[in-house]
Write a protein that holds these residues in place. Structure first.
Motif, PDB file in Angstrom:
ATOM      1  N   VAL A 200      12.080 -42.721  18.199  1.00 27.59           N
ATOM      2  CA  VAL A 200      12.633 -42.062  17.009  1.00 27.59           C
ATOM      3  C   VAL A 200      11.731 -40.893  16.661  1.00 27.59           C
ATOM      4  CG1 VAL A 200      11.394 -43.650  15.463  1.00 27.59           C
ATOM      5  CG2 VAL A 200      13.362 -42.370  14.604  1.00 27.59           C
ATOM      6  N   ARG A 201      12.340 -39.772  16.275  1.00 28.22           N
ATOM      7  CA  ARG A 201      11.542 -38.595  15.934  1.00 28.22           C
ATOM      8  C   ARG A 201      11.749 -38.246  14.464  1.00 28.22           C
ATOM      9  NH1 ARG A 201      10.065 -33.164  19.257  1.00 28.22           N
ATOM     10  NH2 ARG A 201       8.910 -32.168  17.575  1.00 28.22           N
ATOM     11  N   TRP A 202      10.648 -38.034  13.775  1.00 24.91           N
ATOM     12  CA  TRP A 202      10.666 -37.690  12.363  1.00 24.91           C
ATOM     13  C   TRP A 202      10.348 -36.210  12.178  1.00 24.91           C
ATOM     14  CZ3 TRP A 202      12.997 -41.323   9.911  1.00 24.91           C
ATOM     15  CH2 TRP A 202      12.919 -42.639  10.401  1.00 24.91           C
ATOM     16  N   PRO A 203      10.690 -35.657  11.016  1.00 22.25           N
ATOM     17  CA  PRO A 203      10.376 -34.237  10.756  1.00 22.25           C
ATOM     18  C   PRO A 203       8.885 -33.962  10.908  1.00 22.25           C
ATOM     19  CG  PRO A 203      11.926 -35.066   9.121  1.00 22.25           C
ATOM     20  CD  PRO A 203      11.486 -36.254   9.919  1.00 22.25           C
ATOM     21  N   ASP A 204       8.561 -32.737  11.273  1.00 20.15           N
ATOM     22  CA  ASP A 204       7.163 -32.355  11.486  1.00 20.15           C
ATOM     23  C   ASP A 204       6.310 -32.606  10.244  1.00 20.15           C
ATOM     24  OD1 ASP A 204       7.842 -31.584  14.031  1.00 20.15           O
ATOM     25  OD2 ASP A 204       7.999 -29.450  13.555  1.00 20.15           O
ATOM     26  N   ALA A 205       6.906 -32.454   9.056  1.00 27.86           N
ATOM     27  CA  ALA A 205       6.153 -32.679   7.821  1.00 27.86           C
ATOM     28  C   ALA A 205       5.705 -34.133   7.702  1.00 27.86           C
ATOM     29  CB  ALA A 205       7.002 -32.285   6.608  1.00 27.86           C
ATOM     30  N   VAL A 206       6.538 -35.055   8.152  1.00 27.20           N
ATOM     31  CA  VAL A 206       6.172 -36.477   8.130  1.00 27.20           C
ATOM     32  C   VAL A 206       5.013 -36.721   9.091  1.00 27.20           C
ATOM     33  CG1 VAL A 206       6.957 -38.809   8.707  1.00 27.20           C
ATOM     34  CG2 VAL A 206       8.459 -37.260   7.437  1.00 27.20           C
ATOM     35  N   ILE A 207       5.097 -36.141  10.287  1.00 26.58           N
ATOM     36  CA  ILE A 207       4.023 -36.310  11.273  1.00 26.58           C
ATOM     37  C   ILE A 207       2.715 -35.741  10.734  1.00 26.58           C
ATOM     38  CG2 ILE A 207       3.235 -35.652  13.573  1.00 26.58           C
ATOM     39  CD1 ILE A 207       6.174 -35.708  14.463  1.00 26.58           C
ATOM     40  N   GLU A 208       2.773 -34.570  10.120  1.00 24.24           N
ATOM     41  CA  GLU A 208       1.558 -33.945   9.593  1.00 24.24           C
ATOM     42  C   GLU A 208       0.932 -34.785   8.487  1.00 24.24           C
ATOM     43  OE1 GLU A 208      -1.624 -31.522   8.803  1.00 24.24           O
ATOM     44  OE2 GLU A 208      -0.342 -31.640  10.571  1.00 24.24           O
ATOM     45  N   GLN A 209       1.744 -35.270   7.560  1.00 27.01           N
ATOM     46  CA  GLN A 209       1.191 -36.108   6.486  1.00 27.01           C
ATOM     47  C   GLN A 209       0.588 -37.386   7.046  1.00 27.01           C
ATOM     48  OE1 GLN A 209       3.579 -36.348   2.698  1.00 27.01           O
ATOM     49  NE2 GLN A 209       4.998 -35.052   3.842  1.00 27.01           N
ATOM     50  N   GLY A 210       1.237 -37.963   8.043  1.00 31.98           N
ATOM     51  CA  GLY A 210       0.697 -39.167   8.659  1.00 31.98           C
ATOM     52  C   GLY A 210      -0.610 -38.903   9.383  1.00 31.98           C
ATOM     53  N   MET A 211      -0.711 -37.766  10.054  1.00 31.86           N
ATOM     54  CA  MET A 211      -1.962 -37.401  10.732  1.00 31.86           C
ATOM     55  C   MET A 211      -3.100 -37.268   9.732  1.00 31.86           C
ATOM     56  SD  MET A 211      -1.863 -36.990  14.106  1.00 31.86           S
ATOM     57  CE  MET A 211      -0.700 -36.722  15.460  1.00 31.86           C
ATOM     58  N   GLN A 212      -2.823 -36.599   8.627  1.00 30.30           N
ATOM     59  CA  GLN A 212      -3.863 -36.427   7.616  1.00 30.30           C
ATOM     60  C   GLN A 212      -4.296 -37.766   7.044  1.00 30.30           C
ATOM     61  OE1 GLN A 212      -2.431 -33.633   4.693  1.00 30.30           O
ATOM     62  NE2 GLN A 212      -2.466 -31.904   6.111  1.00 30.30           N
ATOM     63  N   LEU A 213      -3.331 -38.637   6.772  1.00 34.02           N
ATOM     64  CA  LEU A 213      -3.656 -39.952   6.224  1.00 34.02           C
ATOM     65  C   LEU A 213      -4.461 -40.776   7.227  1.00 34.02           C
ATOM     66  CD1 LEU A 213      -3.386 -42.033   3.976  1.00 34.02           C
ATOM     67  CD2 LEU A 213      -1.185 -42.711   4.967  1.00 34.02           C
ATOM     68  N   GLY A 214      -4.061 -40.738   8.491  1.00 37.29           N
ATOM     69  CA  GLY A 214      -4.805 -41.476   9.507  1.00 37.29           C
ATOM     70  C   GLY A 214      -6.228 -40.975   9.641  1.00 37.29           C
ATOM     71  N   PHE A 215      -6.397 -39.660   9.611  1.00 33.19           N
ATOM     72  CA  PHE A 215      -7.742 -39.082   9.677  1.00 33.19           C
ATOM     73  C   PHE A 215      -8.588 -39.553   8.504  1.00 33.19           C
ATOM     74  CE2 PHE A 215     -10.584 -35.641   8.244  1.00 33.19           C
ATOM     75  CZ  PHE A 215     -11.442 -35.583   9.339  1.00 33.19           C
ATOM     76  N   GLU A 216      -8.022 -39.536   7.304  1.00 35.61           N
ATOM     77  CA  GLU A 216      -8.762 -39.971   6.118  1.00 35.61           C
ATOM     78  C   GLU A 216      -9.159 -41.442   6.223  1.00 35.61           C
ATOM     79  OE1 GLU A 216      -6.095 -39.074   2.964  1.00 35.61           O
ATOM     80  OE2 GLU A 216      -6.278 -36.896   3.214  1.00 35.61           O
ATOM     81  N   GLN A 217      -8.221 -42.289   6.653  1.00 29.95           N
ATOM     82  CA  GLN A 217      -8.510 -43.726   6.753  1.00 29.95           C
ATOM     83  C   GLN A 217      -9.620 -44.000   7.762  1.00 29.95           C
ATOM     84  OE1 GLN A 217      -6.980 -46.541   5.389  1.00 29.95           O
ATOM     85  NE2 GLN A 217      -5.227 -45.703   4.305  1.00 29.95           N
ATOM     86  N   LEU A 218      -9.533 -43.391   8.925  1.00 30.98           N
ATOM     87  CA  LEU A 218     -10.537 -43.623   9.960  1.00 30.98           C
ATOM     88  C   LEU A 218     -11.888 -43.003   9.586  1.00 30.98           C
ATOM     89  CD1 LEU A 218      -8.268 -42.983  13.058  1.00 30.98           C
ATOM     90  CD2 LEU A 218      -9.271 -45.180  12.431  1.00 30.98           C
ATOM     91  N   SER A 219     -11.851 -41.851   8.913  1.00 28.08           N
ATOM     92  CA  SER A 219     -13.098 -41.191   8.505  1.00 28.08           C
ATOM     93  C   SER A 219     -13.837 -41.995   7.453  1.00 28.08           C
ATOM     94  CB  SER A 219     -12.794 -39.784   7.960  1.00 28.08           C
ATOM     95  OG  SER A 219     -12.338 -38.932   8.977  1.00 28.08           O
ATOM     96  N   GLN A 220     -13.094 -42.556   6.515  1.00 29.23           N
ATOM     97  CA  GLN A 220     -13.722 -43.306   5.425  1.00 29.23           C
ATOM     98  C   GLN A 220     -14.492 -44.519   5.915  1.00 29.23           C
ATOM     99  OE1 GLN A 220     -10.495 -44.138   2.728  1.00 29.23           O
ATOM    100  NE2 GLN A 220     -10.320 -42.003   2.058  1.00 29.23           N
ATOM    101  N   THR A 221     -14.079 -45.059   7.056  1.00 30.98           N
ATOM    102  CA  THR A 221     -14.784 -46.215   7.608  1.00 30.98           C
ATOM    103  C   THR A 221     -15.890 -45.815   8.571  1.00 30.98           C
ATOM    104  OG1 THR A 221     -13.121 -46.410   9.351  1.00 30.98           O
ATOM    105  CG2 THR A 221     -12.768 -47.702   7.360  1.00 30.98           C
ATOM    106  N   GLY A 222     -16.072 -44.526   8.780  1.00 32.63           N
ATOM    107  CA  GLY A 222     -17.150 -44.041   9.641  1.00 32.63           C
ATOM    108  C   GLY A 222     -16.834 -44.053  11.116  1.00 32.63           C
ATOM    109  N   LEU A 223     -15.608 -44.387  11.491  1.00 27.95           N
ATOM    110  CA  LEU A 223     -15.280 -44.502  12.908  1.00 27.95           C
ATOM    111  C   LEU A 223     -15.202 -43.150  13.613  1.00 27.95           C
ATOM    112  CD1 LEU A 223     -12.550 -47.312  12.769  1.00 27.95           C
ATOM    113  CD2 LEU A 223     -14.877 -47.507  13.672  1.00 27.95           C
ATOM    114  N   LEU A 224     -14.989 -42.075  12.859  1.00 24.52           N
ATOM    115  CA  LEU A 224     -14.841 -40.754  13.468  1.00 24.52           C
ATOM    116  C   LEU A 224     -16.116 -39.925  13.427  1.00 24.52           C
ATOM    117  CD1 LEU A 224     -11.290 -39.694  12.200  1.00 24.52           C
ATOM    118  CD2 LEU A 224     -11.919 -40.817  14.346  1.00 24.52           C
ATOM    119  N   GLY A 225     -17.182 -40.478  12.880  1.00 30.07           N
ATOM    120  CA  GLY A 225     -18.432 -39.723  12.805  1.00 30.07           C
ATOM    121  C   GLY A 225     -18.260 -38.458  11.985  1.00 30.07           C
TER     122      GLY A 225
END
Length: 343
Positions: A230-255
């Motif tokens: 299933v493909r979602w609008p680019d805006a959905v993908i972008e918001q999800g990318m930002q949220l994923g980055f924030e979640q992983l960064s907050q736990t220190g996994l991304l350095g």
């Protein structure tokens, strides 16, 4: 009845103590597994010649140990390849998604990634040799077997250079545990209360986790957001990318990784995954007689073309590869019907 079902029947009756129990078929899947339901459990026919049952049991225990919801293994016969696991219901996340709810559901799914990435398991690395095995699927099954393309020396070099670029990208980013198939068909919606499932009153359970490895932490996020089915609008993908980055960064996994670098990593990681998936879809057709995945190939390769166009200025080989896909490969799927975004 097949010999395997007879064995499963005996396994189920012996475990439950019910000589009348006859589990009913739920479904098969893209592998050779078959699922049955009975006595409040799901009974899995997972032939040990093709399925990773030891890994499934080990990984299930590790997921539970870190607080993630997943099937709990109640009984297993490794010799025959039979399992009894807890029943998580029938609601796949993909069946709950529409353009008004997808972000709320994906927020719940993305919230699982820091825990998943930090699961305590000694796993096989998603290294250069591992990726080489995966990368071979696309030319063998999609280009060769399905499209009957004979590559010129220049085309073969382009393919080799593209995979070298994608492999280097995957190795250069922060690593952790990755599911490898983290998407809306492998997340089950477990309702906390009765009624139609809504994000606020539901939990997500992870299934199909026997293939977990150690690899790039962007992999599962891009698997979810750039779903082959299933493909979602680019805006959905972008918001999800930002949220994923924030979640992983907050736990220190991304350095110290910044968002622009993370997003570039994720897009190229998605390319490697999508090329493999497109090859697998044709292998399922030619080797296993499963044609239902052919319709997903144009969508899957569409993600690849998009990433080539987006990052072609930084990686000229990807610009050339994207043009080549459009000219030489996608016309072979011109008659395939593909649903639009959000369908």
């Amino acid at each position: 009845m097949s010999n395997r079902f007879d064995a499963l029947l005996q396994f189920a009756r012996q475990y439950t103590g019910d000589p009348q129990l006859t589990p009913t078929l739920i479904s098969g899947d893209a592998s050779f597994r078959r699922y049955y339901r009975g006595a409040g459990l799901v009974w899995v026919d997972a032939n040990p010649q093709t399925e990773k049952n030891h890994e499934f049991v080990r990984n299930a225990a590790a997921l539970h140990a870190c607080g993630l919801l997943a099937p709990e293994v109640r009984a297993v016969d490794y010799r025959l390849g039979l399992l009894a696991v807890t029943d998580l219901g029938d609601i796949q996340l993909i069946n709950c998604l529409d353009e008004t709810s997808v972000l709320a559901w994906y927020e719940k799914a993305i919230a699982l990634l820091p825990q998943l990435g930090d699961v305590a398991l000694a796993l096989e690395p998603f290294d250069e040799l591992f990726m080489a095995r995966e990368n071979a699927i696309f030319p063998e099954w999609l280009l060769g077997k399905h499209l009957q393309l004979l590559l010129s020396d220049a085309e073969q070099r382009l393919l080799d250079d593209t995979f070298a670029c994608l492999t280097a990208n995957n190795l250069a980013q922060p690593q952790g545990v990755m599911h490898r198939d983290f998407h809306s068909r492998n997340l089950m919606v477990c309702c906390v209360t009765e009624g139609a499932p809504v994000p606020a009153l539901s939990e997500l359970a992870i299934i199909d986790f026997q293939d977990m490895v150690m690899g790039p932490l962007s992999y599962d996020l891009v698997s979810l957001l750039k779903d082959c089915y299933v493909r979602w609008p680019d805006a959905v993908i972008e918001q999800g990318m930002q949220l994923g980055f924030e979640q992983l960064s907050q736990t220190g996994l991304l350095g110290e990784l910044d968002y622009a670098s993370f997003r570039r990593h994720a897009d190229l990681t998605g390319m490697q995954r999508h090329l493999k998936a497109a090859g697998l879809f044709t292998r399922l057709y030619h080797r296993d007689g499963k044609s239902g995945y052919l319709k997903d190939i144009p969508r899957t390769l569409g993600y690849v073309v998009d990433s080539c166009q987006l990052h072609g200025a930084t990686y000229p080989v990807l610009a050339e590869f994207g043009d080549w896909l459009v000219r030489r490969v996608l016309p072979g799927f011109a008659g395939t019907v593909v649903e639009g975004k959000g369908q």
